[in-house]
Design an enzyme around this catalytic site. Sequence first.
Site, PDB file in Angstrom:
ATOM      1  N   SER A 273      -1.013 -52.325   5.545  1.00  0.00           N
ATOM      2  CA  SER A 273      -2.145 -53.025   4.954  1.00  0.00           C
ATOM      3  C   SER A 273      -1.946 -54.530   5.059  1.00  0.00           C
ATOM      4  CB  SER A 273      -2.292 -52.632   3.477  1.00  0.00           C
ATOM      5  OG  SER A 273      -3.143 -53.515   2.786  1.00  0.00           O
ATOM      6  N   LYS A 274      -2.984 -55.250   5.472  1.00  0.00           N
ATOM      7  CA  LYS A 274      -2.909 -56.706   5.555  1.00  0.00           C
ATOM      8  C   LYS A 274      -2.711 -57.332   4.175  1.00  0.00           C
ATOM      9  CE  LYS A 274      -6.779 -57.186   7.887  1.00  0.00           C
ATOM     10  NZ  LYS A 274      -7.894 -57.824   8.634  1.00  0.00           N
ATOM     11  N   ARG A 275      -3.172 -56.660   3.138  1.00  0.00           N
ATOM     12  CA  ARG A 275      -3.054 -57.203   1.786  1.00  0.00           C
ATOM     13  C   ARG A 275      -1.698 -56.901   1.156  1.00  0.00           C
ATOM     14  NH1 ARG A 275      -8.066 -55.088   2.218  1.00  0.00           N
ATOM     15  NH2 ARG A 275      -7.391 -53.112   1.298  1.00  0.00           N
TER      16      ARG A 275
END
Length: 538
Positions: A273-275
């Site tokens: 996940s980029k977050r």
Amino acid sequence: MAGESQTNAPAGGVGAAGGGAASAPRVRFAPSPTGYFHVGSARAALYNWLVARQSGGTFILRIEDTDAERNREEWAEGIVSALHWLGMDADEGPYRQSARSARYAEAIDLLWSAGNLYACDCTRDEIDARNKAAGIATPGYDGHCRDRGLERVGPDGAGRALRFAMPPEGTTTVADVIRGDVVFPHEAMDDFVVVKSSGAPLFVLANVVDDVDMAITHVIRGEDLLPTTPRGILVWQALGAAGWEPEAGGGYPGLPVFAHLPLLVNEQRKKLSKRRDPVAVEDYRDKGYLPEAFVNYLALLGWSPHDGRELFTAGELIEWFRLEDVNHAPAFFDVAKLTHINGEYIRALPVDEFIERCRPWTGGGAHGGGTGTPAAGAAPWPAGSFDDAAFARMAPLVQERVATLGEVPAMVDFLFLDEPPVDPGDWAKVVEGDEGAAQILEAARAAFGALEGGGAGGGSGSAFDAETLHRVTQELAESVGRKLAKTQGPIRVALTGRRVGPPLFESMAVLGRDRVLARLDAALDRLARSAPAGPPAG
């Protein structure tokens, strides 16, 4: 088309380099500039690049920038910059989909005229309401507008979405190099939107038009795009049947070879996940990972040499890589393993090259050979205080102890700062927390002060050298009844500010007698000021 099984199996199958066409492969990497360059995208770019390089093919960069709301120019530039850092410059491109809108409009008109598309004015709420009334639990389009004969533009002048009319029966089979044949029944696929009501083409249509026009022979991308592939195959075949003429000429091409790469997961085996996860290639570049080490590790995310080796050159990778050897199981993006591999690459560098690679982080001289730029903060010492000769003396010792170039400044900052950057935790534990620290520091002050060679840097011919310092400190340890390692702790923190760093005696020799004595005096003074006051007199 109804009732027939559609397939993308290329004539002749997949060759040794993963290609199915007799001509040299033409591959494309087609990212969307909607964020920082993801490690999964970098892995896809690498596998495309490898197929092109090992077969004399062409590696094409195509920026999918039609989503104006989410795209940013700096992210598009970041993709190009990151690929350059990795050594994977494109042979063609970057092409931009935003510059090809006229070509997409031609394809839309052709498919509309051929009866492959129809207009739809249904809203999402209307579709959901009909599905609910019909007892359909899964979301999807019910074909409400398929036979309504709507025009592309409504009476109010507003455009309508255009849907692709799916064959009512049959299947489409994706012949995937990595996964084998994946069959998609048409009855499970709804009439999908290919053009927004604004007239902008969606992903599937734009991709197919580009792939046809650019004579793409291999589509190598993440498995998350596998569900869209049968749609792309149907659009590809519909354009061919309608008489679409590729820009490059040469007749309408057959379907490309498909290879959908395994998902990248984190240590919880969840999709990256980029977050949540560290996935930006730019961050690894700025922290001092070497591009060749990064490429080496990316290659292992779904593939490995037959002999099980984990370290190899770019030339060996190009020679050994085969698309058909890629595993379809999810690949764990292990930052610890990446860091270990990077450390191996750093230690394998010639010392002179290591020094050059460090320059963006040390601020010593010119930029170090395109290795990237350090994160904010760069060198922690004032400009002009860096000493090339001192760093050159320490470099072999630092090189053995760092896993990234970004760790180098903290290893040598004590050399280039007026005062050592004291770590509060290390000071509290090793100096204040040691009842014998004051005695050790005082004895060290006397022993080191008795040595010759008072100039900063302590020339290799002076008595203030690593060998002599080692012997003197050993004698000091024996005099206070301690082992050498326990004796070094307070001295190291007093001189360098930390309890971990390069070898102490070599560090002292580079610091020089005068600076060593001054720092021992400062440490003793600080220790005295921090000591609790004694009971009041009388």
